[in-house]
Design a protein around this motif. Structure first.
Motif, PDB file in Angstrom:
ATOM      1  N   UNK A 123      11.389   4.539   0.521  1.00 32.18           N
ATOM      2  CA  UNK A 123      10.067   4.512   1.135  1.00 32.18           C
ATOM      3  C   UNK A 123       9.066   3.779   0.250  1.00 32.18           C
ATOM      4  N   UNK A 124       9.421   3.587  -0.995  1.00 34.31           N
ATOM      5  CA  UNK A 124       8.547   2.872  -1.912  1.00 34.31           C
ATOM      6  C   UNK A 124       9.340   2.325  -3.079  1.00 34.31           C
TER       7      UNK A 124
ATOM      8  N   UNK B 198       6.589  -6.563  -0.543  1.00 34.13           N
ATOM      9  CA  UNK B 198       5.823  -5.402  -0.108  1.00 34.13           C
ATOM     10  C   UNK B 198       5.943  -4.185  -0.995  1.00 34.13           C
ATOM     11  N   UNK B 199       6.199  -4.390  -2.278  1.00 33.34           N
ATOM     12  CA  UNK B 199       6.366  -3.262  -3.193  1.00 33.34           C
ATOM     13  C   UNK B 199       5.066  -2.957  -3.929  1.00 33.34           C
ATOM     14  N   UNK B 200       5.072  -1.822  -4.624  1.00 41.51           N
ATOM     15  CA  UNK B 200       3.999  -1.513  -5.548  1.00 41.51           C
ATOM     16  C   UNK B 200       4.333  -2.087  -6.920  1.00 41.51           C
ATOM     17  N   UNK B 201       3.498  -1.779  -7.889  1.00 40.56           N
ATOM     18  CA  UNK B 201       3.674  -2.279  -9.258  1.00 40.56           C
ATOM     19  C   UNK B 201       3.727  -1.106 -10.231  1.00 40.56           C
ATOM     20  N   UNK B 202       4.561  -1.245 -11.241  1.00 36.47           N
ATOM     21  CA  UNK B 202       4.635  -0.279 -12.334  1.00 36.47           C
ATOM     22  C   UNK B 202       3.889  -0.883 -13.523  1.00 36.47           C
TER      23      UNK B 202
ATOM     24  N   UNK C 194      -0.991   0.896  -4.285  1.00 40.95           N
ATOM     25  CA  UNK C 194      -0.065   1.941  -4.730  1.00 40.95           C
ATOM     26  C   UNK C 194       0.564   1.487  -6.033  1.00 40.95           C
ATOM     27  N   UNK C 195       0.365   2.265  -7.081  1.00 41.23           N
ATOM     28  CA  UNK C 195       0.878   1.893  -8.396  1.00 41.23           C
ATOM     29  C   UNK C 195       1.398   3.127  -9.114  1.00 41.23           C
TER      30      UNK C 195
ATOM     31  N   UNK D 177       0.833  -1.211   0.000  1.00 44.75           N
ATOM     32  CA  UNK D 177       0.000   0.000   0.000  1.00 44.75           C
ATOM     33  C   UNK D 177       0.866   1.260   0.000  1.00 44.75           C
ATOM     34  N   UNK D 178       2.014   1.211   0.664  1.00 42.24           N
ATOM     35  CA  UNK D 178       3.004   2.290   0.639  1.00 42.24           C
ATOM     36  C   UNK D 178       2.380   3.656   0.928  1.00 42.24           C
ATOM     37  N   UNK D 179       1.554   3.696   1.979  1.00 42.66           N
ATOM     38  CA  UNK D 179       0.790   4.900   2.287  1.00 42.66           C
ATOM     39  C   UNK D 179       1.619   6.154   2.486  1.00 42.66           C
TER      40      UNK D 179
END
Length: 559
Positions: free
Chosen positions: A455-456, A486-490, A524-525, A250-252
């Motif tokens: 942080x992300x 725990x990462x986001x996606x591109x 989070x993307x 989610x990387x808020x």
């Protein structure tokens, strides 16, 4: 005397392994620096309280005893001694002996055996054959009978265990083709073996509509199975040391729900306008939000490339040129601000940090050449951050929120960069900014992104090339890795021309379908879209493929 020293060392190690002690936030053993090749493995086990060291030292070259190995594995696997043991109880240990519970549990599980006298020999060195049996039995590894070692015939009673850990890539033996079964194992080796096991999930599930269809030990097998179902997803299974989420990060703190990568270096030849950004901020002229975050990055400068590239010969003046372009009247920031203002929106901004070159001298603004070193590279980055902060303060944008910096490099291929990145992260955080990056699909050390101070992280599936034949597998693999780490996606769509657009649309449809399957919207993307594919989608809205691509993208919008 040697035996007494070994006993004392063993007891010291066990005292350090007692439960209830808090793990350090960062490994600070005086004899294990961050540049050590096994630093991250030792850090992982230390943070999980599997090992704690001896008086501030790790003592990597000390031989590990059978007792220490049993305790480490017992802690990691959370083993409990059986109430009614079915295996023989060691004759040389008692209920009050340190490590008795872990040893008994290990014997019961078949991880350790007693000698002909019924003794466990707790203070004897752990040999490589002991290690193979402990790991293979403890984690129920199965071999394939294909391992070949000069000193371990297939008839050797230890072969099944050695073959099992080799098949599961815990170890491959020595370069001369031997395994050396009688060789003692040191603390570093055993820790690395154990960390390798827990550095990835022990099992994976394949699910569809919330129902578990398969549970397997191999990630690629899970992905292969998922391809047989129309809506299947692959997930890591939590274990005794690591709890995994079944969603991407989610990387808020980053403030990024939907972020757009906007290239604004020499690769972009057309000035920005406020209208350019409108279709990025709101979908189809609505009051909803498509992208609330804009990540500005310059891939190139006049005469070179800013990334990890042979053409990167960028010096202070080139980095200054990029900042001038970014803050210019025709640049991205001013026009994004005007666009957001006209839509009564406030959007977040990240500004990229070019990769400081590793070769050639670094030339400052006065023309003075400095020998390339980590210190000089770091000095260049610090100057750049200071300049950016100053120019931002002077600009005074009304509808932009400066969230932080984006690291342009997509991998961590050089050991020196790890220390550099940590120092840069400290500098960025001291300014109350965030620090993010987007590693490519096979990036080195992506799993350690949090340790570097980011942080992300936004993992690239790298599945948008139209000649690829394994797009679904690549997408599953990226979403699985994002859950594990725990990462986001591109999400990626290239700047396809009219002749490519139909195939490009089908490819992008697979990205969006997989995003919906894995519940990516709302997490989070970020979106890679070439130099301006979203703008192209809107300009050519009367061409069905472009229009449909924008509708797919707009499915990520929110109120």
């Amino acid at each position: 005397m040697k035996r007494l020293a070994a006993l004392l060392l063993s007891m010291a190690g066990l005292i350090s392994l007692m439960p209830g002690q808090a793990a350090a936030a960062e490994t600070t053993f005086s004899d294990l620096t961050r540049s050590h090749w096994a630093y991250h493995d030792i850090s992982f086990l230390t943070e999980k309280e599997v090992i704690m060291g001896f008086n501030g030292k790790f003592m990597p070259n000390e031989t590990i005893t059978r007792l220490d190995a049993a305790v480490m594995m017992g802690r990691a696997m959370q083993l409990n001694a059986p109430a009614e043991p079915t295996a023989a109880v060691p004759a040389d240990m008692f209920l009050t002996t340190r490590g008795y519970t872990e040893v008994l549990a290990g014997i019961e599980k078949g991880m350790f055996v007693l000698n002909e006298n019924g003794a466990f020999q707790p203070n004897e060195p752990l040999t490589r054959k002991d290690m193979a049996r402990a790991i293979a039995s403890g984690f129920d590894y199965q071999g394939k009978g294909k391992s070949i070692f000069k000193d371990i015939p297939v008839t050797d009673p230890n072969y099944p265990y050695i073959d099992a850990i080799a098949a599961n890539k815990v170890t491959t033996g020595y370069s001369d083709g031997t395994f050396r079964p009688e060789l003692p194992v040191d603390r570093l080796q055993f820790s690395v073996f154990l960390a390798r096991i827990y550095n990835k999930p022990l099992e994976y599930t394949v699910k569809q509509d919330g129902v578990t269809l398969h549970t397997v030990r191999d990630a690629e097998e899970a992905i292969s199975l998922a391809l047989n179902y129309p809506k299947a997803t692959v997930h890591p299974v939590s274990n005794t040391l690591v709890t995994y989420s079944e969603k991407t990060g989610a990387l808020g703190e980053t403030g990024i729900r939907n972020g757009a990568l906007i290239y604004n270096g020499a690769e972009r030849t057309i000035p920005f306008t406020p209208d350019f950004f409108k279709s990025y901020i709101t979908p189809n002229g609505s009051w909803g939000t498509l992208f609330e975050t804009f990540i500005l990055l310059g891939r190139s400068y006049p005469g070179g490339e800013f990334g990890v590239h042979a053409k990167n010969n960028a010096n202070y003046s080139d980095w200054g040129w990029y900042l001038s372009e970014t803050f210019a009247d025709h640049g991205a920031l001013k026009n994004l601000n005007e666009s957001a203002n006209s839509l009564q929106k406030t959007v977040n901004v990240y500004i990229a940090i070019p990769y400081p070159k590793m070769g050639g001298t670094i030339v400052d603004l006065e023309g003075k050449e400095h020998p390339n070193s980590m210190a000089e590279r770091e000095k260049l980055v610090e100057w750049y951050i200071d300049q950016t902060e100053m120019m931002w303060d002077v600009a005074g944008y009304s509808n932009l929120n400066f969230k932080g910096y984006y690291w342009l490099s997509e991998t961590m291929g050089h050991r020196e960069d790890e220390k550099l990145i940590n120092d840069i992260a400290d500098k960025i955080h001291s300014n109350n900014r965030m620090f993010i990056y987007s590693p490519h699909a096979t990036s080195s050390n992506f799993q350690h992104w949090k340790n570097y101070g980011f942080d992300g992280a936004y993992l690239q599936p790298n599945a948008f090339r139209l000649k690829l034949t394994d797009t679904p597998a690549r997408l599953h693999r990226a979403f699985l890795q994002a859950q594990i780490y725990g990462s986001g996606i591109n999400l990626e769509i290239d700047q396809y021309g009219p002749n490519q657009m139909e195939a490009g649309l089908q490819n992008f449809r697979q990205y969006i379908d997989m995003a919906q399957r894995y519940g990516l919207p709302g997490q989070s993307l970020i979106v890679y879209q070439g130099v301006g594919m979203v703008d192209r989608m809107v300009k050519y809205w009367n061409q069905p493929s472009y229009y449909q691509a924008y509708q797919l993208l707009s499915s990520l919008a929110y109120q």
